[in-house]
Design an enzyme around this catalytic site. Structure first.
Site, short mmCIF file in Angstrom:
data_model
loop_
_atom_site.label_atom_id
_atom_site.label_comp_id
_atom_site.label_asym_id
_atom_site.label_seq_id
_atom_site.Cartn_x
_atom_site.Cartn_y
_atom_site.Cartn_z
N SER A 125 0.84 -1.21 0.00
CA SER A 125 0.00 0.00 0.00
C SER A 125 0.86 1.25 0.00
O SER A 125 1.96 1.25 0.57
CB SER A 125 -0.87 -0.02 1.26
N TYR A 150 -2.45 -1.39 10.94
CA TYR A 150 -2.68 -1.91 9.59
C TYR A 150 -1.51 -1.53 8.68
O TYR A 150 -0.93 -2.37 7.99
CB TYR A 150 -3.99 -1.35 9.01
N LYS A 154 1.79 -3.83 6.70
CA LYS A 154 2.27 -3.79 5.30
C LYS A 154 3.78 -3.57 5.27
O LYS A 154 4.50 -4.18 4.49
CB LYS A 154 1.54 -2.69 4.51
C1 UD1 Z 1 -7.31 4.49 3.60
C2 UD1 Z 1 -6.13 4.14 4.46
C3 UD1 Z 1 -5.11 3.39 3.65
C4 UD1 Z 1 -5.73 2.14 3.09
C5 UD1 Z 1 -6.96 2.49 2.28
C6 UD1 Z 1 -7.68 1.20 1.96
C7 UD1 Z 1 -6.05 5.89 6.17
C8 UD1 Z 1 -5.27 7.02 6.71
N1 UD1 Z 1 -5.58 5.33 5.07
O1 UD1 Z 1 -6.85 5.39 2.60
O2 UD1 Z 1 -4.02 3.04 4.47
O3 UD1 Z 1 -4.80 1.46 2.30
O4 UD1 Z 1 -7.85 3.31 3.03
O5 UD1 Z 1 -8.73 1.45 1.09
O6 UD1 Z 1 -7.07 5.51 6.71
N2 UD1 Z 1 -13.03 11.06 3.09
C9 UD1 Z 1 -14.03 11.95 3.38
N3 UD1 Z 1 -15.23 11.48 3.84
C10 UD1 Z 1 -15.47 10.14 4.01
C11 UD1 Z 1 -14.42 9.22 3.69
C12 UD1 Z 1 -13.22 9.72 3.25
O7 UD1 Z 1 -13.86 13.17 3.26
O8 UD1 Z 1 -16.55 9.77 4.45
C13 UD1 Z 1 -11.75 11.57 2.58
C14 UD1 Z 1 -10.57 11.18 3.45
O9 UD1 Z 1 -10.37 12.12 4.46
C15 UD1 Z 1 -9.45 11.16 2.42
C16 UD1 Z 1 -10.13 10.72 1.12
O10 UD1 Z 1 -11.52 10.97 1.33
O11 UD1 Z 1 -8.93 12.44 2.24
C17 UD1 Z 1 -9.95 9.25 0.82
O12 UD1 Z 1 -10.28 8.50 1.98
P1 UD1 Z 1 -10.37 6.90 1.99
O13 UD1 Z 1 -11.18 6.43 0.85
O14 UD1 Z 1 -10.78 6.47 3.36
O15 UD1 Z 1 -8.88 6.42 1.69
P2 UD1 Z 1 -7.50 6.81 2.42
O16 UD1 Z 1 -7.72 7.43 3.73
O17 UD1 Z 1 -6.67 7.54 1.44
#
Ligand code: UD1
Length: 338
Positions: A125, A150, A154
Site C-alpha cells: 500500500s 494496519y 504492510k
Molecule cells: C485508507 C487508508 C489506507 C488504506 C486504504 C484502503 C487511512 C489514513 N488510510 O486510505 O491506508 O490502504 O484506506 O482502502 O485511513 N473522506 C471523506 N469522507 C469520508 C471518507 C473519506 O472526506 O466519508 C476523505 C478522506 O479524508 C481522504 C479521502 O476521502 O482524504 C480518501 O479517503 P479513503 O477512501 O478512506 O482512503 P484513504 O484514507 O486515502
C-alpha cells in the site's frame, strides 16, 4: 499455469481472478470468507465462463495451509491478498491485525518454500510512504513510520518478504496500491463494505442511493487548491491487470531483481471535492455533503509517480476519474436493485 490467489473472493482479489482467467491462467482461491461470500466465485464464473476453485479456510491455520501446498505443489505462483484492511479497526485491535496479516503471510511463504514454489506477488500500500516529502511519490521515497497497525503490517510484511528473498528461497513483487475504486463493467463484482464504509467512494454511492443521509468531507483547510485532501484514485480493473503482468514477469524470468517494488497509481491526484463533483456529473444527482473537521491520521496529499511501473511492467492505468466513478455508481445501483 496454476496460480493461487489468497483473498480471491475479496474486492481486489476477485477482479484479479477475472483478469488471470481472461489470460488463460488456472486459478485456485483460498479465502476464509470473513469479509466476502462464496457466491463471488460463481459471479467470477459468470464473467469468465470458468468458475475458479475455491477452498475455504484461514491461512493462519498452519496445518491446513501446509496441507494445501502439499496438494497443490504444481502452483507456478501466488498472489497474496488475504488480509484485514480497516485502518480504524487495526488501532482498536492491533494484535488481531498483526496476527492475521503476518501469520498468514508466514504460513503461505513456508508452504511455498517447502514445495519449491518461488513466485509471490504481495498486496502492499502507498500507506508505507506516509506523507511523502516529495510529490509525486516514487518507489525510492523513504518509508515513514506507520500511522496505524494496519499500515505497519504492510511495512513489516515487506521486510519479511525481503529477508526471505535474500535467503534465496523466493522471488517477489510487492505492489503498492494507491486508492482503488470502481467495479467490474458487468457490475457482477465490486466492493462490498460491511457496515458503515470508511472509504470515500462507497460512502458517496451509499449516500446517493439513500443508505446514508449525508457524507462528511473530512477537512477543507489542507494546503491544497480547494482545501480538501488529495489522493490518487485508480480503477480496480487497472490494478488487477498489473497483477497479471507481475505474475507473468516472475514466471517468465523477466525480473531485474529478486524483490521488486512497484507503485500502482495513475499519477493524477484528485481532491475530495473533485471526486464529489465527478460523482454529481456522472450520476446527474446532487450529493448531500457537509464539510466537517479533519479525520485523525489522514494525510494531506499523495499521488504516485507511476513511471517505473509504466516503463518496467509496460502497464498504465487507463481509466479516468469519471469512468471510475461511473462504474462504482453502476455497481451500487445494481447491488441495491435486488
Ligand atoms: C485508507 C487508508 C489506507 C488504506 C486504504 C484502503 C487511512 C489514513 N488510510 O486510505 O491506508 O490502504 O484506506 O482502502 O485511513 N473522506 C471523506 N469522507 C469520508 C471518507 C473519506 O472526506 O466519508 C476523505 C478522506 O479524508 C481522504 C479521502 O476521502 O482524504 C480518501 O479517503 P479513503 O477512501 O478512506 O482512503 P484513504 O484514507 O486515502
Amino acid at each position: 499455469m496454476k496460480i493461487l490467489v489468497t483473498g480471491g473472493t475479496g474486492y481486489i482479489g476477485s477482479h484479479t481472478v477475472v483478469e488471470l482467467q481472461n489470460k488463460g491462467f488456472e486459478v485456485v482461491i483460498v479465502d476464509s470468507l470473513f469479509n466476502s461470500t462464496a457466491d463471488i466465485a460463481d459471479k467470477i464464473g459468470m464473467i469468465t465462463g470458468t468458475k475458479p476453485t475455491l477452498e475455504v479456510f484461514d491461512l493462519c491455520d498452519q496445518e491446513k495451509t501446509a496441507d494445501f501446498f502439499k496438494r497443490h505443489n504444481d502452483l507456478r505462483g501466488v498472489i497474496h491478498f488475504a488480509a484485514h484492511k480497516a485502518v480504524g479497526e487495526s488501532v482498536e485491535k492491533p494484535l488481531m491485525y498483526y496476527r492475521n496479516n503476518l501469520e498468514s503471510l508466514i504460513n503461505v511463504m513456508q508452504g511455498m518454500t517447502d514445495n519449491n514454489i518461488q513466485n509471490i506477488v504481495f498486496s502492499s500500500s502507498c500507506t508505507v510512504y506516509g506523507q511523502p516529502d516529495e510529490l509525486p511519490v516514487s518507489e525510492k521515497a523513504p518509508i515513514k513510520k506507520a500511522e496505524s497497525p494496519y499500515g505497519n503490517t504492510k511495512q513489516i510484511a515487506e521486510e519479511i518478504i525481503s529477508d526471505t528473498v535474500s535467503s534465496g528461497d523466493l522471488h517477489s513483487i510487492a505492489l503498492r496500491y494507491f486508492n482503488p475504486i470502481g467495479a467490474h463493467e458487468t457490475a457482477l463484482i465490486g466492493e462490498l463494505p460491511i457496515g458503515v464504509p470508511n472509504n470515500l467512494v462507497p460512502f458517496i454511492t451509499q449516500t446517493a442511493i439513500g443508505l446514508r443521509e449525508q457524507i462528511s468531507v473530512f477537512g477543507d483547510d489542507y494546503n491544497t487548491p480547494d482545501g480538501t485532501a488529495i489522493r490518487d484514485y485508480i480503477h480496480v480493473v487497472d490494478l488487477a491487470k498489473a497483477h497479471v503482468i507481475a505474475i507473468d514477469r516472475m514466471i517468465n524470468n523477466k525480473m531485474k531483481k529478486d524483490f521488486e517494488i512497484f507503485n500502482l497509481g495513475t499519477g493524477n491526484g484528485y481532491s475530495v471535492l473533485e471526486v464529489i463533483q465527478s460523482f454529481e456529473k456522472v450520476s446527474r444527482l446532487k450529493l448531500n455533503y457537509k464539510i466537517v473537521g479533519r479525520r485523525e491520521g489522514d494525510i494531506e496529499k499523495v499521488w504516485a509517480n507511476p513511471d517505473f511501473s509504466n516503463k518496467e511492467l509496460g502497464w498504465k492505468a487507463e481509466q479516468g476519474l469519471d469512468e471510475m466513478i461511473a462504474s462504482s455508481w453502476k455497481w451500487e445501483q445494481e447491488l441495491r436493485s435486488k
